[in-house]
Write a protein that holds these residues in place. Structure first.
Motif, PDB file in Angstrom:
ATOM      1  N   GLY A 183     112.336  72.751 -56.181  1.00  0.00           N
ATOM      2  CA  GLY A 183     112.560  73.975 -55.409  1.00  0.00           C
ATOM      3  C   GLY A 183     112.300  73.803 -53.925  1.00  0.00           C
ATOM      4  O   GLY A 183     112.106  74.778 -53.196  1.00  0.00           O
ATOM      5  N   PHE A 184     112.294  72.584 -53.421  1.00  0.00           N
ATOM      6  CA  PHE A 184     112.042  72.349 -51.987  1.00  0.00           C
ATOM      7  C   PHE A 184     112.953  73.215 -51.125  1.00  0.00           C
ATOM      8  O   PHE A 184     114.147  73.331 -51.387  1.00  0.00           O
ATOM      9  N   GLN A 185     112.333  73.790 -50.069  1.00  0.00           N
ATOM     10  CA  GLN A 185     113.149  74.494 -49.067  1.00  0.00           C
ATOM     11  C   GLN A 185     113.270  73.660 -47.794  1.00  0.00           C
ATOM     12  O   GLN A 185     114.061  73.954 -46.904  1.00  0.00           O
ATOM     13  N   ALA A 186     112.420  72.614 -47.687  1.00  0.00           N
ATOM     14  CA  ALA A 186     112.456  71.749 -46.497  1.00  0.00           C
ATOM     15  C   ALA A 186     112.098  70.324 -46.902  1.00  0.00           C
ATOM     16  O   ALA A 186     111.300  70.127 -47.832  1.00  0.00           O
ATOM     17  N   PHE A 222     102.584  83.655 -50.126  1.00  0.00           N
ATOM     18  CA  PHE A 222     102.850  83.210 -48.748  1.00  0.00           C
ATOM     19  C   PHE A 222     103.984  84.056 -48.176  1.00  0.00           C
ATOM     20  O   PHE A 222     104.773  84.624 -48.930  1.00  0.00           O
ATOM     21  N   PRO A 223     104.036  84.135 -46.845  1.00  0.00           N
ATOM     22  CA  PRO A 223     105.062  84.992 -46.212  1.00  0.00           C
ATOM     23  C   PRO A 223     106.490  84.576 -46.595  1.00  0.00           C
ATOM     24  O   PRO A 223     106.738  83.389 -46.854  1.00  0.00           O
ATOM     25  N   ASP A 224     107.404  85.523 -46.634  1.00  0.00           N
ATOM     26  CA  ASP A 224     108.832  85.197 -46.833  1.00  0.00           C
ATOM     27  C   ASP A 224     109.270  84.252 -45.718  1.00  0.00           C
ATOM     28  O   ASP A 224     108.827  84.389 -44.581  1.00  0.00           O
ATOM     29  N   GLY A 225     110.095  83.292 -46.077  1.00  0.00           N
ATOM     30  CA  GLY A 225     110.596  82.362 -45.053  1.00  0.00           C
ATOM     31  C   GLY A 225     109.687  81.165 -44.843  1.00  0.00           C
ATOM     32  O   GLY A 225     110.057  80.196 -44.165  1.00  0.00           O
ATOM     33  N   PHE A 226     108.502  81.203 -45.461  1.00  0.00           N
ATOM     34  CA  PHE A 226     107.584  80.040 -45.373  1.00  0.00           C
ATOM     35  C   PHE A 226     108.292  78.860 -46.040  1.00  0.00           C
ATOM     36  O   PHE A 226     108.821  78.994 -47.148  1.00  0.00           O
ATOM     37  N   LEU A 227     108.323  77.695 -45.353  1.00  0.00           N
ATOM     38  CA  LEU A 227     109.097  76.556 -45.867  1.00  0.00           C
ATOM     39  C   LEU A 227     108.219  75.615 -46.682  1.00  0.00           C
ATOM     40  O   LEU A 227     107.334  74.955 -46.142  1.00  0.00           O
ATOM     41  N   TRP A 228     108.484  75.578 -47.983  1.00  0.00           N
ATOM     42  CA  TRP A 228     107.764  74.661 -48.883  1.00  0.00           C
ATOM     43  C   TRP A 228     108.566  73.372 -49.049  1.00  0.00           C
ATOM     44  O   TRP A 228     109.805  73.430 -49.204  1.00  0.00           O
ATOM     45  N   GLY A 229     107.867  72.228 -49.006  1.00  0.00           N
ATOM     46  CA  GLY A 229     108.630  70.996 -49.244  1.00  0.00           C
ATOM     47  C   GLY A 229     107.760  69.760 -49.197  1.00  0.00           C
ATOM     48  O   GLY A 229     106.571  69.807 -49.536  1.00  0.00           O
ATOM     49  N   GLY A 230     108.355  68.670 -48.743  1.00  0.00           N
ATOM     50  CA  GLY A 230     107.647  67.391 -48.693  1.00  0.00           C
ATOM     51  C   GLY A 230     108.050  66.617 -47.459  1.00  0.00           C
ATOM     52  O   GLY A 230     109.030  66.978 -46.788  1.00  0.00           O
ATOM     53  N   ALA A 231     107.273  65.551 -47.165  1.00  0.00           N
ATOM     54  CA  ALA A 231     107.511  64.765 -45.950  1.00  0.00           C
ATOM     55  C   ALA A 231     107.549  63.281 -46.266  1.00  0.00           C
ATOM     56  O   ALA A 231     106.692  62.782 -47.011  1.00  0.00           O
ATOM     57  N   ILE A 232     108.530  62.592 -45.694  1.00  0.00           N
ATOM     58  CA  ILE A 232     108.617  61.132 -45.827  1.00  0.00           C
ATOM     59  C   ILE A 232     108.965  60.564 -44.450  1.00  0.00           C
ATOM     60  O   ILE A 232     109.208  61.303 -43.510  1.00  0.00           O
ATOM     61  N   ILE A 258     104.579  77.849 -40.068  1.00  0.00           N
ATOM     62  CA  ILE A 258     106.015  77.860 -40.417  1.00  0.00           C
ATOM     63  C   ILE A 258     106.253  77.352 -41.831  1.00  0.00           C
ATOM     64  O   ILE A 258     107.065  77.872 -42.577  1.00  0.00           O
ATOM     65  N   GLY A 259     105.513  76.303 -42.205  1.00  0.00           N
ATOM     66  CA  GLY A 259     105.763  75.709 -43.521  1.00  0.00           C
ATOM     67  C   GLY A 259     104.776  74.604 -43.838  1.00  0.00           C
ATOM     68  O   GLY A 259     103.870  74.314 -43.034  1.00  0.00           O
ATOM     69  N   TYR A 260     104.992  74.029 -45.014  1.00  0.00           N
ATOM     70  CA  TYR A 260     104.087  73.004 -45.553  1.00  0.00           C
ATOM     71  C   TYR A 260     104.932  71.943 -46.240  1.00  0.00           C
ATOM     72  O   TYR A 260     105.580  72.208 -47.258  1.00  0.00           O
ATOM     73  N   THR A 261     104.956  70.741 -45.627  1.00  0.00           N
ATOM     74  CA  THR A 261     105.682  69.638 -46.286  1.00  0.00           C
ATOM     75  C   THR A 261     104.625  68.592 -46.648  1.00  0.00           C
ATOM     76  O   THR A 261     104.144  67.846 -45.789  1.00  0.00           O
TER      77      THR A 261
END
Ligand code: BGP
Length: 476
Positions: free
Chosen positions: A85-88, A5-15, A417-420
């Protein structure tokens, strides 16, 4: 095919606050609509606006009252997210923690402080907070006092709430979104907008007037966010999922387009800045009159969102054939018919990874703005093995396939932008109030009746997702 995935892509989770925090009246917080939702059939009736009481019933169990006690355990949970390793981390702020009644003279300092601590804890691990301003939790007092979003007064109260949190967190939060799944107002009006209907009322008229108020409030928040936090991005949020025509019959194709437009309507206004023609036709043909103030249209035009946030769980399907409509079993809010080519989850939600790529392409083609996948995941029953491990291979399989299709969408040129992923830790299900419908990489010991130690436990998917993030999406 996996690719980085592109640099800066935000990996994480959502609550969301109401599904995780608990402490439903602690430190000055006021009652919100979700605090009135029990479990089971009653829950669904209330969510649709059939509400008998605006106070919790003694002896009834309300999942949101304690949820998973994130309010007191957020440090432990964030440390686990950081270990993956979450970024977001997408979270929501509970309006009633900041203004317990929604219209209080001054904000509740204890509520403001809680979110200060939460964002500071995220910063410790370099995790970007992605903040939802309203996630299905209107303060109950605003229903009693004003009838909630059917009343234009809420526009000013929402703007004041938004400005308060923008000013307080301007140095800590750079990603915002206004209303969670704003299109759910049409399907679950009590949850989406605190709407309570009386016998004989024109519910469609009330829903679209309330929608207009939320759309204006969203534009006011966009304007304020750009003024108060110039380097922030603020988006809208859609419960997305492309609708397939059941056959190539043009009537089915038209109906599928029409069903998608029912949801796109909200995003058309928030991202393109005006009411689309098909909506005006719908209002005319259904004798709906949307009361607008004179500067509404200019405000909507000038203050459109920076990105399109969306949730994707399933694709939908529709038909004009009454026989097909009769046979549908996947009772979902979009009255989607079963798709014979696809399997479903234990809760009847269609599983369609390719639909994720289609949906992302459709949204990007339509809006030409960055997208943010802020919910995706599989609600499933998890079993604990004798040795305490949890082999949630079905969840890994669902997520692996959906992330792979998201990678294809990016390769198609879609700017994401990202995936939470939704529910990185088991939380209360919005639709059913169950804990049994688990989404997490982390198991929480709590059952549908609210019993359990709340102990956290890593599932197999915890280690899998950690690897996905470490390898920027290559190691699926
Ligand atoms: C969306 C909500 C989330 C979450 C998700 C999963 O509608 O934005 O709050 O609940 O659905 O649905 P459920 O929890 O009903 O399985």
């Amino acid at each position: 095919m996996t690719r980085q995935f592109p640099d800066g892509f935000l990996w994480g989770g959502a609550i969301a606050a109401n599904q995780t925090e608990g402490a439903y009246l602690e430190d000055g917080k006021g009652l919100t609509i979700v605090d009135l939702l029990p479990t089971g059939e009653k829950r669904f009736e209330i969510m649709k606006g059939k509400v008998d009481s605006l106070t919790p019933v003694d002896g009834e169990y309300y999942p949101s009252h304690k949820a998973i006690d994130f309010y007191h355990r957020y440090q432990e949970d964030i440390a686990l997210f950081a270990e993956m390793g979450f970024q977001a981390l997408r979270v929501s702020i509970s309006w009633a923690r900041i203004f317990p009644n929604g219209d209080d003279e001054t904000p509740n300092e204890a509520g403001l402080k809680f979110y200060d601590n939460l964002f500071d804890e995220l910063r410790k691990y370099n995790i970007e907070p992605v903040v939802t301003i309203a996630h299905f939790d209107v303060p109950v007092h605003l229903i009693k006092e004003f009838g909630s979003w059917r009343n234009r007064k809420l526009v000013d109260l929402f703007e004041r709430y938004a400005k308060t949190i923008f000013k307080r967190y301007k140095d800590k939060v750079k990603y915002w979104m206004t209303f969670n799944e704003i299109n759910m107002l049409l399907h679950l009006p009590f949850v989406g907008a605190g709407l309570v209907f009386k016998e004989g009322e024109n519910e469609t008229q009330i829903k679209y007037q309330a929608a207009h108020h939320q759309l204006v409030a969203s534009a006011r928040a966009v304007k304020a966010c750009h003024e108060i936090i110039p380097d922030a991005m603020i988006g809208c949020m859609l419960a997305a999922g492309t609708t397939y025509p059941y056959t190539s019959n043009p009537d089915d194709v038209f109906k599928a387009m029409d069903r998608d437009r029912e949801s796109f309507f909200f995003i058309d206004v928030q991202a393109r800045g005006e009411y689309p023609g098909y909506a005006k036709r719908f209002f005319k043909e259904n004798n709906l009159t949307i009361d607008m103030e004179e500067d509404d249209e200019e405000l909507l035009k000038k203050h459109t969102v920076d990105y399109i946030g969306f949730s994707y769980y399933s694709s939908r399907a529709t038909s004009t054939d009454s026989e097909v409509l009769k046979n549908q079993t996947s009772g979902n809010v979009f009255d989607s018919v079963d798709n014979p080519y696809l399997k479903t989850s234990e809760w009847g939600w269609t599983i369609d990874p390719k639909g994720f790529r289609i949906t992302a392409n459709q949204l990007y083609d339509r809006y030409q703005k960055p997208l943010f996948v802020v919910e995706n995941g599989l609600g499933a029953v998890d079993e604990i093995n004798a040795d305490g491990t949890i082999d949630d291979d079905y969840r890994i399989d669902y997520l692996r396939k959906h992330i792979a299709e998201m990678s294809e969408a990016i390769e198609d040129g879609v700017d994401i932008i990202g995936y939470t992923s939704w529910g990185p830790i088991d939380i209360v299900s919005a639709s059913t109030g169950e804990m049994k419908k688990r989404y997490g990489y982390i198991y929480v010991d709590r059952d549908n009746e609210g019993n359990g130690s709340l102990k956290r436990r890593k599932k197999k998917s915890f280690y899998w997702y950690k690897k996905v993030i470490e390898t920027k999406g290559i190691n699926l």
